[in-house]
Design a protein around this motif. Structure first.
Motif, PDB file in Angstrom:
ATOM      1  N   ILE A  11       8.872   0.627 -31.163  1.00 14.32           N
ATOM      2  CA  ILE A  11       8.398   1.472 -32.267  1.00 14.32           C
ATOM      3  C   ILE A  11       8.480   0.670 -33.565  1.00 14.32           C
ATOM      4  O   ILE A  11       9.527   0.092 -33.858  1.00 14.32           O
ATOM      5  CB  ILE A  11       9.258   2.737 -32.405  1.00 14.32           C
ATOM      6  N   SER A  80       8.603  19.225 -27.340  1.00  8.39           N
ATOM      7  CA  SER A  80       9.569  18.097 -27.308  1.00  8.39           C
ATOM      8  C   SER A  80      10.904  18.631 -27.816  1.00  8.39           C
ATOM      9  O   SER A  80      10.931  19.561 -28.640  1.00  8.39           O
ATOM     10  CB  SER A  80       9.135  16.938 -28.208  1.00  8.39           C
ATOM     11  N   TRP A  95      17.555   8.577 -31.941  1.00 10.23           N
ATOM     12  CA  TRP A  95      17.273   9.646 -31.005  1.00 10.23           C
ATOM     13  C   TRP A  95      18.109   9.417 -29.769  1.00 10.23           C
ATOM     14  O   TRP A  95      17.769   8.641 -28.887  1.00 10.23           O
ATOM     15  CB  TRP A  95      15.755   9.736 -30.685  1.00 10.23           C
ATOM     16  N   VAL A  98      16.077  12.638 -25.609  1.00  4.47           N
ATOM     17  CA  VAL A  98      14.770  13.262 -25.905  1.00  4.47           C
ATOM     18  C   VAL A  98      14.176  13.834 -24.600  1.00  4.47           C
ATOM     19  O   VAL A  98      14.307  13.219 -23.550  1.00  4.47           O
ATOM     20  CB  VAL A  98      13.763  12.248 -26.503  1.00  4.47           C
ATOM     21  N   ALA A 101       7.327  15.763 -24.721  1.00  3.28           N
ATOM     22  CA  ALA A 101       6.290  14.800 -25.082  1.00  3.28           C
ATOM     23  C   ALA A 101       6.864  13.537 -25.717  1.00  3.28           C
ATOM     24  O   ALA A 101       6.369  12.444 -25.533  1.00  3.28           O
ATOM     25  CB  ALA A 101       5.280  15.477 -26.015  1.00  3.28           C
ATOM     26  N   TRP A 102       7.897  13.749 -26.483  1.00  5.75           N
ATOM     27  CA  TRP A 102       8.464  12.560 -27.190  1.00  5.75           C
ATOM     28  C   TRP A 102       9.525  11.806 -26.376  1.00  5.75           C
ATOM     29  O   TRP A 102      10.168  10.901 -26.863  1.00  5.75           O
ATOM     30  CB  TRP A 102       9.078  13.002 -28.526  1.00  5.75           C
ATOM     31  N   GLN A 103       9.690  12.193 -25.166  1.00  4.62           N
ATOM     32  CA  GLN A 103      10.736  11.579 -24.326  1.00  4.62           C
ATOM     33  C   GLN A 103      10.664  10.055 -24.349  1.00  4.62           C
ATOM     34  O   GLN A 103      11.702   9.379 -24.412  1.00  4.62           O
ATOM     35  CB  GLN A 103      10.632  12.122 -22.882  1.00  4.62           C
ATOM     36  N   HIS A 105      10.046   8.182 -26.676  1.00  2.81           N
ATOM     37  CA  HIS A 105      10.578   7.590 -27.932  1.00  2.81           C
ATOM     38  C   HIS A 105      12.102   7.622 -27.988  1.00  2.81           C
ATOM     39  O   HIS A 105      12.698   7.434 -29.052  1.00  2.81           O
ATOM     40  CB  HIS A 105       9.989   8.337 -29.137  1.00  2.81           C
ATOM     41  N   GLU A 133       5.332  15.303 -41.441  1.00  2.00           N
ATOM     42  CA  GLU A 133       4.823  13.949 -41.734  1.00  2.00           C
ATOM     43  C   GLU A 133       4.324  13.837 -43.160  1.00  2.00           C
ATOM     44  O   GLU A 133       4.181  12.768 -43.719  1.00  2.00           O
ATOM     45  CB  GLU A 133       3.703  13.553 -40.714  1.00  2.00           C
ATOM     46  N   ALA A 142       5.176   8.939 -34.487  1.00  2.00           N
ATOM     47  CA  ALA A 142       5.544   9.720 -33.308  1.00  2.00           C
ATOM     48  C   ALA A 142       4.397  10.681 -32.989  1.00  2.00           C
ATOM     49  O   ALA A 142       4.153  11.635 -33.717  1.00  2.00           O
ATOM     50  CB  ALA A 142       6.818  10.489 -33.572  1.00  2.00           C
ATOM     51  N   ALA A 146       4.089  16.611 -34.970  1.00  2.00           N
ATOM     52  CA  ALA A 146       4.830  17.869 -34.857  1.00  2.00           C
ATOM     53  C   ALA A 146       4.170  18.912 -35.759  1.00  2.00           C
ATOM     54  O   ALA A 146       3.971  18.685 -36.925  1.00  2.00           O
ATOM     55  CB  ALA A 146       6.260  17.658 -35.299  1.00  2.00           C
ATOM     56  N   HIS A 169       4.083  20.943 -30.731  1.00  2.00           N
ATOM     57  CA  HIS A 169       2.957  20.125 -31.206  1.00  2.00           C
ATOM     58  C   HIS A 169       1.701  20.979 -31.383  1.00  2.00           C
ATOM     59  O   HIS A 169       0.755  20.568 -32.008  1.00  2.00           O
ATOM     60  CB  HIS A 169       2.668  18.989 -30.171  1.00  2.00           C
TER      61      HIS A 169
END
Lengths: 651, 124
Positions: A11, A80, A95, A98, A101-103, A105, A133, A142, A146, A169
């Motif tokens: 990332i 997420s 994090w 997680v 969906a964001w797992q 990351h 954001e 990400a 969200a 999301h």
């Protein structure tokens, strides 16, 4: 806080992202939660989630954070869900777990204030965000973005260390009060769980650390122990060594002390002994004439202690009459190494006379040099008392001898006179009876018989008398005639001194022993010596000299000879000398030689006399040596006693 | 006549004397008795009859001089001729001094004895 949080993925990260593009309030819609219609609680799901968390906690505490994320995701029907935790320095969030969906990351990081977590923690309240954001552009990476995000603080031990969040999301999903309640509950549970995990982890770590530490300590301890053991052993050894050494030293010191004390004591004893016994000691190295004296010897000679001792110095003190003796002694000592013994006198400056008895032991050192070590005793006192005693003794002996002779004579006379009286009376009566008219023949015969009987009685008296002297059967023992003679010579010293007689002896070294009665033989020798003395009592025109000689004789006999320079005897009377009551002496009994001959004859020997060519006579006896008899006992040291033979008896 | 002979008693421990002297005394014309000790003589019935006593000086038990003193105490005034085998010249004067008629050394001759007896018994 966890290892996973520290791992990085791909990332993109830019620390310079500006903060606060839009104000916080513009993206917050927390108040809406209370207004939105709340869905019905799903207690069953909730309980299952909590049980799952509990079992995760029990079974695998390390995965409890991920389980929490999963359950939040599940129970809140989120898209997420996750858990963000502050790094140790509290400057960043990562994090930690997680789901949804964001797992992918999971493990992502962001500076503390680059996301909603910082604001949630700063305000320490749950918050519902809408499109965050706008405020946190950093989170734009990400994807999917969200739409709504619900966050609650996550406490450990009362301190907020991170957040638990759920993200939708899709616009269609809107979080409500029930979601908040569930998230807060799960957060509290997680807090407790985390605390437990932390505790457990801490405990584990602690235990591990402790174990490790203990191991280390143990190892250290083991090492130490070993070391200590080794060192202790070494110490013990060295202590023991030290102790032993110490003890040895102590013993040695004590020993040395004792030895020193003993030495001092024996030196003191020696000095005291020398003083008391009036004995000094000396050493004499013959080659160099190096003479060492003990203090006592200086005292005896009355020289200052420490004065250098020389033979010349000694000579100054020696009695002038004994100087030849001293020279003779020195000459002999310089010759062969042997032990010697002398008696001589000192003439002191005050004209007093000291008698010294010297005994020396000769030896050679490794280089063959002669050395004498000896003792000198001041025997003046002894000599003077001996002389006094000897004088008294000889006077007493003389009286006793005269007295006993008188008694003996009287008793012999009495014994003989009784039968003689009978004989004469009987003979007279006999004559008178025969002369009568008529003659009384029967009476005369009777008296004649009695006369004969009395005559026999008188004869028996003489026989008894002889038997009296030779009554005892000779006991047979090994007798060293040299030794026996020496004793007699010593015994009769005073008598010779009184009569001013010089005695010289010549003893054969290889004289065999004889078998006989020592005392009887000594009586014979004493008798011969006395006869010799008596025979010379009137001699004034030449020395009164007695020579006593022992030698081997023919036929395994041993002979002893006593030669005098006295009046001698008539050669024709040689046989009568040994008859009882024959004597040439004014006061003699005429028994001595008779008895002596009896004794020698009982020893299967013979005793005889011969006149000398010059003045005097020689009496000898010879007796058989003992069968298989050995040479006289003891080695006869070359000892002269000049003071006795040359000095004392010459006086 | 026999009963009128003067009695001479001999006291001596030596047998030769006791055997030989009485015979000689009888040859001289005396009656004679011999005793081996002073005690034997004192115990006998001869003490009062004895006209002369020939007495040895040295004897076991009572000696000659002891007997002499004893008789003096009993007032028996008997003339005494001492005889001895010990030729000690100092003895004779001492004996004479103490009242003895004579002191003869053994062996003595018959004439010496007769002379002593004559001195002891002048009346006869």
């Amino acid at each position: 806080m966890t290892e996973s949080g520290r791992s990085r993925n791909d990332i993109p990260f830019d620390g310079s992202t500006p903060i606060g593009a839009v104000p916080l309030e513009s993206i917050l819609c927390t108040e809406e939660l209370r207004n939105r219609p709340s869905r019905l609680p799903e207690y069953e799901n909730e309980n299952r989630a909590l049980v799952a968390l509990a079992s995760a906690l029990a079974d695998s505490p390390r995965t409890v954070l991920q389980t929490l994320a999963d359950k939040v995701f599940e129970v809140l029907h989120a898209d997420s869900a996750g858990l963000s935790l502050l790094t140790k320095d509290e400057k960043r969030f990562y994090w930690a777990a997680v789901a949804g969906a964001w797992q992918p990351h999971i493990g992502a990081e962001a500076p503390r204030n680059f996301g909603p977590c910082g604001d949630v923690l700063d305000h320490n309240i749950p918050m519902l965000f809408n499109h965050w954001e706008r405020r946190y552009p950093y989170l734009s990476w990400a994807m999917p973005l969200a739409d709504e995000g619900l966050l609650v603080p996550f406490y450990v031990n009362g301190k907020a260390v991170g957040t638990i969040w759920a993200v939708a999301h899709d616009k269609r999903r809107k979080f409500d009060a029930e979601d908040l309640r569930l998230l807060e509950r799960m957060s509290r549970f997680a807090s407790a769980a985390y605390q437990v995990v932390g505790s457990i982890e801490n405990l584990r770590l602690e235990i591990a650390a402790r174990e490790k530490a203990e191991t280390a300590v143990r190892e250290l301890a083991n090492g130490l122990e070993t070391q200590v053991r080794v060192r202790t052993g070494e110490l013990e050894r060295s202590t023991r060594d030290l102790f032993d050494t110490n003890r040895a030293l102590e013993t040695e010191i004590a020993e040395r002390k004792r030895a020193e004390q003993e030495l001092r004591r024996s030196e003191a004893f020696l000095a005291e002994g020398q003083h008391l016994s009036r004995t000094g000691s000396f050493s004499w190295r013959v080659a160099t004439d190096e003479i060492t004296w003990s203090e006592q010897l200086y005292r005896i000679f009355e020289f200052d202690i420490g004065v250098r001792v020389t033979l010349e110095l000694i000579g100054r003190r020696v009695h002038p009459e004994d100087i030849p003796l001293l020279n003779d002694m020195i000459e002999r000592a310089r010759g062969a190494v042997s032990d010697f013994e002398y008696e001589h006198r000192l003439l002191m400056p005050d004209h007093s006379v000291k008698y010294l008895h010297l005994i020396a032991h000769g030896s050679r050192d490794r280089d063959g040099r002669q050395e004498y070590i000896g003792a000198v005793q001041d025997v003046t006192q002894r000599r003077l008392s001996e002389e006094a005693l000897s004088k008294a003794r000889s006077e007493l002996a003389h009286v006793a001898r005269v007295t006993s002779l008188g008694v003996l004579t009287a008793s012999i006379a009495h014994e003989v006179n009784q039968p003689l009286s009978g004989i004469i009376t009987n003979a007279s009566t006999c004559l008178r009876m025969l002369a009568a008219d008529p003659p009384n023949v029967d009476g005369a015969r009777e008296t004649a018989h009695r006369t004969i009987r009395d005559g026999n009685r008188a004869s028996q008296v003489i026989t008894r008398l002889r038997a009296l002297f030779c009554k005892k059967e000779a006991t047979a023992e090994s007798v060293d005639l040299n030794e026996a003679t020496r004793e007699v010579i010593a015994l009769s010293l005073s008598e010779r001194q009184r009569n001013q007689i010089i005695l010289r002896s010549e003893f054969a070294d290889d004289l065999p022993v004889v078998a006989g009665d020592r005392v009887q033989l000594q009586q014979v020798i004493l008798n011969l010596l006395r006869n010799a003395s008596d025979a010379m009592s009137a001699v004034v025109d030449h020395p009164r000299l007695v020579l006593v000689k022992t030698e081997r004789d023919e036929d395994d006999h041993v002979r002893l000879t006593v030669q005098d320079s006295g009046v001698g005897f008539d050669p024709h009377a040689a046989d009568r000398l040994f008859e009882a009551f024959y004597t040439t002496k004014d006061h003699g009994m005429g028994i001595g030689l008779c008895v002596s001959r009896s004794i020698i004859e009982s020893h299967h020997g013979r005793l005889w006399a011969a006149p000398n060519d010059g003045p005097g006579a020689t009496f000898s006896f010879a007796i058989p040596s003992a069968p298989g008899g050995l040479t006289g006992v003891g080695t006869h040291r070359d000892i002269r006693t000049p003071a006795v033979t040359d000095a004392a008896e010459n006086l | 006549m026999i009963g009128t002979y003067a009695l001479v008693s001999v006291v001596d421990d030596d047998e030769s004397v006791r055997e030989s002297l009485p015979d000689l005394l009888m040859e001289f014309g005396f009656a004679a008795r011999a005793f081996s000790s002073a005690e034997e003589f004192l115990a006998s019935d001869c003490v009062g009859q004895t006209r002369c006593l020939i007495l040895d000086i040295a004897m076991p038990g009572k000696t000659g001089p002891d007997l002499q003193r004893e008789l003096k105490l009993r007032r028996q005034d008997i003339p005494i001729v001492f005889i001895t085998a010990h030729r000690d010249e100092t003895v004779r004067p001492r004996m004479l001094e103490q009242g003895a008629v004579e002191c003869l050394f053994k062996p003595f001759s018959d004439t010496a004895l007769l002379k002593a007896l004559n001195a002891a018994l002048p009346a006869s």
